[in-house]
Scaffold this motif. Structure first.
Motif, mmCIF file in Angstrom:
data_model
loop_
_atom_site.group_PDB
_atom_site.id
_atom_site.type_symbol
_atom_site.label_atom_id
_atom_site.label_comp_id
_atom_site.label_asym_id
_atom_site.label_seq_id
_atom_site.Cartn_x
_atom_site.Cartn_y
_atom_site.Cartn_z
ATOM 1 N N LYS A 273 12.852 21.090 -5.081
ATOM 2 C CA LYS A 273 13.226 22.486 -5.362
ATOM 3 C C LYS A 273 14.098 22.602 -6.607
ATOM 4 C CE LYS A 273 17.294 22.615 -2.314
ATOM 5 N NZ LYS A 273 18.290 22.767 -3.380
ATOM 6 N N ASP A 274 14.698 21.488 -7.028
ATOM 7 C CA ASP A 274 15.580 21.508 -8.194
ATOM 8 C C ASP A 274 14.853 21.143 -9.496
ATOM 9 O OD1 ASP A 274 17.763 22.126 -6.540
ATOM 10 O OD2 ASP A 274 18.100 20.009 -6.081
ATOM 11 N N TRP A 282 15.747 19.784 -14.750
ATOM 12 C CA TRP A 282 16.149 19.371 -13.400
ATOM 13 C C TRP A 282 17.611 19.804 -13.258
ATOM 14 C CZ3 TRP A 282 17.293 13.507 -12.275
ATOM 15 C CH2 TRP A 282 17.845 13.371 -10.989
ATOM 16 N N THR A 283 17.863 20.729 -12.330
ATOM 17 C CA THR A 283 19.219 21.224 -12.102
ATOM 18 C C THR A 283 19.797 20.554 -10.855
ATOM 19 O OG1 THR A 283 18.656 23.360 -13.084
ATOM 20 C CG2 THR A 283 20.659 23.255 -11.741
ATOM 21 N N PRO A 285 22.566 20.262 -8.112
ATOM 22 C CA PRO A 285 23.626 21.129 -7.539
ATOM 23 C C PRO A 285 25.003 20.481 -7.619
ATOM 24 C CG PRO A 285 21.737 20.928 -6.052
ATOM 25 C CD PRO A 285 21.547 19.903 -7.122
ATOM 26 N N PRO A 294 27.624 21.930 -11.294
ATOM 27 C CA PRO A 294 26.169 21.764 -11.438
ATOM 28 C C PRO A 294 25.833 21.166 -12.799
ATOM 29 C CG PRO A 294 26.801 24.082 -11.594
ATOM 30 C CD PRO A 294 28.024 23.335 -11.153
#
Length: 427
Positions: A273-274, A282-283, A285, A294
């Motif tokens: 999901k990231d 690509w993030t 969290p 982040p």
């Protein structure tokens, strides 16, 4: 009733009318019988014993302070003997002579004792941890708490933090040194110092016995994590990764590690999901970051290719790199490290964290890329000239270009081509 006189600032008792002042005796106290109502038997200089209808015998000291008549409880007979009661009365009279209300003094002592019992080292350390854990990665918090619970709380935990001395701190660290864990002792000493700093800021303690505690420990040469930084050896490492014969998921993790140079924990816990294939980002969290902020990782074309292949296998689940036996959990902490060992790289040559040092060194010293771009990508703390921290989106375009240049350079090394530094042009 009598009165109390003030002779030179000393409040001295004068006959109060309860009966003639005279010295009590133990036999008289033991023989005193309860009555229907509480009654008193006086001793001298304000000391008396009060006998309840139930037979309890309580010592009291009657005095005047600032014009008001007061009483001070001195304890119960026979636990507090006649001799003990007189000594306590005399201590109270000394306080009066110095202008101190013995009743208020007793309350202050009790409050201080409660404060000491409430503010043990462990209690304060846990308050400090609760505050810091909001800014730390969960793994970092767990690591520090484990150190404190294993190496500090058994020895200092129950002690009031105000009473802990430097020799006690050193004795605690020496127990760690006894098992030859020098670096652990240094880190524990630093954590103890941090707890005391917090206590001082909270006005729970007024000194830090762990200041400069490292001077009491043996010198220890810093060990850097094993990393390959020689460009001639990097090509061989890339070829070894390409020919890895183990799990496909592990092989993909090995291929992504040098392209993103994130921390091993951040890599193995990556979630689909990231990953944004459209923006090629690509993030990660904040909860998964050491900095608790982040972090955005631009993805080069080589990384997108690897992730696209892997998505066909693991894309239906939560994790990009799921565990071999349980796909609801991320891959093992040691998966990448074990793969490097199977490939023939010893513990002094390369480790999972080494991809970060490899990229940091070559990007700076060989490709001559701006250090702040590199540090942003490593998620290190970076500040501008005004001391303000850059946000996670800073220099995204430049970092994306940097990572693509880096990936292309790694391909050139892997192919055994010319290892002359490639030109990096800011875009």
């Amino acid at each position: 009733m009598g009165a109390w006189g003030n002779a030179g600032g000393f409040y001295a008792p004068i006959y109060l009318g309860w009966g003639k002042e005279m010295a009590l005796s133990d036999s008289a106290i033991r023989g005193a019988k309860p009555r229907a109502k509480p009654h008193r038997i006086t001793d001298s200089q304000g000391l008396y014993i009060e006998i309840s209808p139930a037979g309890g015998k309580l010592w009291r000291f009657k005095y005047r302070f600032a014009g008001k008549e007061k009483r001070l409880a001195l304890g119960a007979y026979p636990e507090i003997s006649l001799k003990d009661a007189r000594e306590r009365r005399d201590e109270a009279r000394k306080l009066l002579a110095n202008g101190i209300d013995p009743g208020e003094h007793k309350k202050a002592q009790k409050a201080s004792a409660l404060d000491l019992s409430a503010n043990t080292f462990e209690a304060v350390a846990r308050k400090w941890m609760a505050l810091k854990s909001t800014k730390w990665a969960q793994s970092h918090t767990a690591k520090i708490m484990s150190r404190l619970e294993r190496d500090v709380f058994p020895w200092l935990g129950k002690k009031p933090i105000k009473t802990i001395t430097r020799p006690e701190v050193i004795a605690t660290l020496n127990r760690i040194l006894d098992r030859n864990a020098i670096e652990t002792a240094r880190r524990v000493g630093f954590n103890i110092r941090q707890v005391f700093d917090f206590a001082i800021n909270e006005e729970i303690a007024d000194r830090n016995p762990a200041l400069n505690i490292s001077s009491a420990l043996p010198s220890h040469e810093t060990k850097h994590r094993a990393a390959i930084t020689d460009i001639r050896q990097i090509g061989g490492l890339m070829r070894s990764i390409d020919s890895y014969q183990g799990s496909f998921v592990t092989k993909c993790a090995l291929r992504i590690a040098p392209l993103t140079f994130v921390r091993p924990g951040e890599l193995r816990s990556a979630e689909w999901k990231d990953i944004d294939f459209e923006t090629k980002r690509w993030t990660i969290p904040a909860a998964k970051m050491k900095s608790r902020e982040p972090h955005i990782v631009p993805l080069c074309s080589q990384a997108i290719e690897v992730l696209s292949e892997l998505h066909q296998l693991t894309g239906g689940g939560k994790y990009v790199f799921p565990g071999a036996h349980d796909r609801s959990r991320p891959m093992s902490n040691n998966a990448v490290l074990s793969a490097l060992r199977r490939m023939g790289y010893g513990k002094d040559e390369m480790c999972g964290h080494g991809f970060r040092a490899m990229a940091r060194t070559v990007l700076d010293e060989v490709l001559h890329i701006r250090v702040d771009y590199i540090d942003h990508q490593l998620s290190h703390a970076v500040k501008d000239t005004n001391g303000r921290a850059y946000n996670r989106t800073a220099h995204l375009q430049e970092r994306h270009h940097m990572l693509q240049t880096w990936a292309d350079y790694l391909d050139a090394l892997k192919d055994g081509g010319n290892v002359i530094p490639m030109t990096f042009v800011n875009k």
